[in-house]
Motif scaffolding. Structure first.
Motif, PDB file in Angstrom:
ATOM      1  N   GLY A 177      49.149  77.531 -18.068  1.00 45.98           N
ATOM      2  CA  GLY A 177      47.887  78.261 -18.083  1.00 45.98           C
ATOM      3  C   GLY A 177      46.754  77.505 -17.427  1.00 45.98           C
ATOM      4  O   GLY A 177      45.939  78.091 -16.688  1.00 45.98           O
TER       5      GLY A 177
ATOM      6  N   SER B  67      57.708  77.464 -21.926  1.00 41.07           N
ATOM      7  CA  SER B  67      56.966  77.105 -20.713  1.00 41.07           C
ATOM      8  C   SER B  67      57.527  77.809 -19.486  1.00 41.07           C
ATOM      9  O   SER B  67      56.776  78.248 -18.613  1.00 41.07           O
TER      10      SER B  67
ATOM     11  N   HIS C  37      56.344  81.401 -19.524  1.00 41.76           N
ATOM     12  CA  HIS C  37      54.939  81.496 -19.111  1.00 41.76           C
ATOM     13  C   HIS C  37      54.821  81.497 -17.589  1.00 41.76           C
ATOM     14  O   HIS C  37      54.050  82.279 -17.014  1.00 41.76           O
TER      15      HIS C  37
ATOM     16  N   SER D 265      53.595  74.506 -22.193  1.00 38.45           N
ATOM     17  CA  SER D 265      52.985  75.828 -22.116  1.00 38.45           C
ATOM     18  C   SER D 265      51.530  75.746 -21.677  1.00 38.45           C
ATOM     19  O   SER D 265      51.058  76.577 -20.877  1.00 38.45           O
TER      20      SER D 265
ATOM     21  N   LEU E 252      53.081  84.953 -16.125  1.00 38.38           N
ATOM     22  CA  LEU E 252      51.624  84.862 -16.072  1.00 38.38           C
ATOM     23  C   LEU E 252      51.031  85.727 -14.964  1.00 38.38           C
ATOM     24  O   LEU E 252      50.051  86.454 -15.180  1.00 38.38           O
TER      25      LEU E 252
ATOM     26  N   GLU F  28      53.053  83.180 -26.484  1.00 38.78           N
ATOM     27  CA  GLU F  28      52.487  84.435 -25.988  1.00 38.78           C
ATOM     28  C   GLU F  28      51.789  84.172 -24.659  1.00 38.78           C
ATOM     29  O   GLU F  28      50.931  83.288 -24.577  1.00 38.78           O
ATOM     30  N   THR F  29      52.156  84.933 -23.647  1.00 33.13           N
ATOM     31  CA  THR F  29      51.477  84.873 -22.353  1.00 33.13           C
ATOM     32  C   THR F  29      50.440  85.986 -22.343  1.00 33.13           C
ATOM     33  O   THR F  29      50.785  87.162 -22.420  1.00 33.13           O
TER      34      THR F  29
ATOM     35  N   GLU G 161      45.682  82.655 -21.792  1.00 35.93           N
ATOM     36  CA  GLU G 161      46.166  82.024 -23.016  1.00 35.93           C
ATOM     37  C   GLU G 161      47.676  81.788 -22.898  1.00 35.93           C
ATOM     38  O   GLU G 161      48.431  82.734 -22.633  1.00 35.93           O
ATOM     39  N   SER G 162      48.093  80.522 -23.059  1.00 33.88           N
ATOM     40  CA  SER G 162      49.515  80.182 -22.992  1.00 33.88           C
ATOM     41  C   SER G 162      49.820  78.964 -23.850  1.00 33.88           C
ATOM     42  O   SER G 162      50.616  78.120 -23.464  1.00 33.88           O
TER      43      SER G 162
END
Length: 494
Positions: A237, A194, A197, A233, A201, A158-159, A153-154
């Motif tokens: 992901g 971004s 993330h 973002s 990640l 929130e990563t 989830e990105s």
């Protein structure tokens, strides 16, 4: 130094080969002396006096010296810690050089994040130690109840990564928040989000796998929230999920982020809800009501026409001078205030409308705090700001705003339930589902209509990857997997 003669080194000092060569030269010299001079050799005749006759002859040749060889007993060698044998190469059976291991990985953002940042990294120990921990982990089972899915989830700030088994059993749920990065701006900056993330990640995924006690080889699918959200973002992901799915040879499942919020209340639940159901999503970017025939049959009944309720909370908190993120802080401040001190408007729109509007409520709070703007020459200016308010005034304004905002949600939700008489469950999700006033009001509304209320646990209210992996389980079972052409889309499907 011992010598065998004038200027001659001791035999065996340079090895057996040197001894053989020296011996051959001595033997040849004796033969030449006995046989006489060679033609053209320039040597004297036998009758001529020999200048070397008086020279002492070499004594008997010494045997070559043998190198000392250390004899070791058979079997396992004794403890030789700190012992290093003589010679160029250490005995590997007695003294192993220490293995070089990579230090624990600490995310670089942790150094600048300060308080509240999440530092994730590889657990201590090498590969064998991690394998032993996984074998001892009680959460790791040889036979699973269903597919094991890794969710990513990105969509915003929130990563997150999570491992969910059989769609409901959450084995890990790791979230790296970016609140500390956006606090100075009072909101989410897409470019900063971004980049964060991309940095976080990989450590987050590693932490989720370690917490779940699984490896990449144990995964049956990879799921990712690919819509809606900030496009930069989302791309991070989606690209990571594609790479993992391709490398592991497992299905890739794209999930709608908003629809996944409706699934959050089913996580860790003993039984699934009955359908049809009415769903409510209240978050910082979305406020909508849905009708669900199943987890994959979702139809929107109404949505906001301007601002989401979560955004209205953040803007009202900023007007009151509360730090970012303002929604939870406004909720805490409202607990000490009078919710009837100010009569803020509750948006109704048309009599049968299920849409929301919060722009008027935000403007009313702004004027209550700063006063009516003075329109002179140039830009309008306000006569005061939040510094002119006492703590009691701020608490009353926060409580009054929260009452109006939540009443608007309950008003439209009641209209939807009256129109959907066959509904059997009420599904709620989103960040604002953690609001204390809303959580107190929803159980009574569900009992009034005889519905099974599925309110998510507090850990599943915010953006998380567990809801992504959970909903992906049902898409995978229905054969709705995606391929590597899956795109990141900034808008929701419905």
């Amino acid at each position: 130094m011992d010598r065998d003669g004038p200027g001659r080194p001791a035999a065996g000092r340079r090895g057996a080969r040197h001894d053989r060569q020296t011996r051959d030269r001595r033997v040849g010299a004796r033969l030449d002396r006995d046989a006489g001079p060679r033609r053209g050799s320039g040597r004297a005749a036998p009758d001529a006096p020999d200048a070397r006759a008086d020279a002492p002859r070499p004594g008997p040749r010494r045997p070559p010296a043998r190198r000392a060889v250390e004899r070791r007993p058979r079997g396992r060698p004794p403890d030789a810690r700190g012992h290093r044998p003589r010679g160029r190469r250490p005995d590997r059976r007695l003294a192993h050089p220490p293995r070089r291991r990579r230090p624990d990985r600490v995310h670089p953002a942790h150094h600048r994040a300060g308080r509240g940042a999440l530092a994730v990294g590889r657990p201590r120990g090498g590969r064998r130690a991690r394998r032993r921990r996984r074998r001892r982990d009680p959460r790791r089972r040889a036979v699973t109840a269903g597919p094991v899915i890794l969710g990513l989830e990105s969509s915003c700030d929130e990563t997150a990564a999570a491992v969910v088994e059989a769609g409901v059993r959450v084995r890990s749920n790791v979230i790296a928040s970016q609140d500390e990065l956006h606090a100075e701006f009072g909101g989410v900056v897409p470019e900063i989000a971004s980049r964060a993330h991309a940095e976080r990640l990989t450590p987050v995924v590693r932490a989720a796998l370690d917490e779940a006690g699984v490896t990449l080889a144990d995964l049956d699918a990879v799921a990712v929230g690919h819509r809606p959200g900030l496009i930069g973002s989302l791309l991070v992901g989606v690209a990571a999920a594609k790479a993992l799915a391709w490398a592991l040879g497992v299905p890739l499942v794209g999930v709608d982020h908003v629809h996944a919020h409706l699934y959050a209340g089913a996580l860790d639940a003993p039984a699934p809800p009955d359908f049809p159901a009415v769903g409510l999503v209240v978050s910082g970017g979305h406020t909508a009501i849905y009708r669900l025939g199943s987890w994959l049959d979702v139809a929107r009944l109404g949505a906001t026409i301007d601002d989401a309720v979560g955004e209205a909370f953040d803007k009202a908190a900023a007007v009151l001078g509360l730090p970012y993120p303002g929604g939870p802080r406004l909720d805490a401040l409202a607990q000490t205030g009078d919710d009837r001190a100010h009569d803020f408007p509750v948006s109704r729109l048309d009599s049968g409308s299920l849409d929301f509007s919060y722009s008027g409520l935000k403007t009313a709070v702004l004027y209550a705090v700063r006063g009516t703007p003075i329109r002179d020459v140039g830009e309008p200016r306000f006569p005061r700001d939040h510094t002119a308010l006492s703590e009691r005034d701020k608490a009353d304004l926060a409580a009054s705003f929260q009452r109006a905002a939540i009443d608007a949600v309950l008003l439209k939700l009641r209209r939807a339930l009256e129109g959907e008489g066959d509904a059997r469950a009420l599904l709620v999700g989103g960040g604002v589902s953690a609001n204390s006033r809303l959580r107190e009001a929803l159980p009574g509304l569900a009992r009034e209509f005889g519905l099974d209320l599925r309110l998510p646990a507090m850990r599943y209210c915010l953006d998380n990857a567990a809801m992504i992996a959970g909903l992906a389980h049902h898409r995978l079972a229905a054969g709705a997997a995606d391929d590597l052409t899956l795109r990141a889309v900034p808008t929701t499907a419905c």
